[in-house]
Write a protein that holds these residues in place. Structure first.
Motif: not given
Length: 239
Positions: A65-76
């Motif tokens: 979930f954290l990986r998916q959130l990072a992609v959506a938020l445009r961060i590593d």
């Protein structure tokens, strides 16, 4: 078993980590001007789960979930892993030492930014949902939350050409006549020169005369979102 700083058998997050994550995600979401439902859809997770993460109420947080959130938020994604304790300081140590030595040697600041795309400067449509890779670039004045877009097409030639990569600074969303912006309109995102000949008209202009300009007028302007201004063009063509 520990892998990359993560104890693979459990993903329990401390109360302090949950609070830090909640503040970080909510602050960044609002900065990106995403609603709760919008971010949940972009990340591909349930709104109720995102709401509980932002409230700091989930004891075990799925790293996926954290990986998916990072992609959506445009961060590593490693930034989120670090907050919740899935990665530790030593996991970053070697990378930080390499970057510090590079900066000391060259006398410039090197940053690693996410690359989105591929962007078509023909019709102008581009993809801000998927990170293709991360790329090191020299930071010569743009903000730390900038991102890169890989370009495909020639509607902005000769300033931005096919296979170029552009640096987009989301903090520069004020209108400056003649500048190139990343604009989202009607759920499609464009790289175009922006002109405002009148208060009720926005023109998304191509630099290549073979392509038609796009006019947005009156109430339609409310649907326009400025993702950021293009501040740098990196030519990627191999000779």
């Amino acid at each position: 078993m520990r892998k990359g700083g993560v104890i693979m058998s459990e993903f329990v997050v401390s109360e302090e980590g949950r609070k830090k994550l909640a503040i970080y995600i909510k602050t960044l979401r609002e900065k990106r001007e995403f609603g709760l439902n919008q971010l949940a859809m972009k990340a591909g997770i349930q709104k109720t789960i995102l709401s509980r993460i932002e409230a700091g109420k989930i004891l075990k947080i799925n790293p996926f979930f954290l990986r998916q959130l990072a992609v959506a938020l445009r961060i590593d994604y490693k930034e989120l892993y670090k907050i919740v304790g899935y990665l530790e300081e030593e996991d970053f140590k070697e990378e930080m030492e390499i970057k510090d030595s590079q900066a000391e040697y060259t006398g410039v600041k090197v940053v690693e930014l996410p690359v989105y795309g591929v962007a078509s400067t023909g019709k102008g449509y581009l993809n801000l949902e998927t990170i293709l890779k991360y790329k090191k670039v020299i930071n010569d004045g743009f903000s730390s939350d900038s991102f890169l877009v890989e370009v495909n097409g020639d509607s902005m030639a000769t300033l931005i050409n096919d296979e170029d990569i552009v640096v987009v600074d989301p903090q520069l969303n004020d209108y400056v006549a003649g500048k190139i912006y990343v604009i989202t309109y009607n759920d499609e995102t464009y790289i175009k020169q922006v002109q405002c000949p009148k208060k009720n008209i926005i023109v998304l202009k191509s630099l290549n005369s073979n392509y038609e300009d796009k006019y947005i007028i009156d109430e339609e302007i409310k649907q326009v979102k400025v993702e950021g201004r293009v501040v740098k063009v990196i030519t990627e063509k191999k000779l």
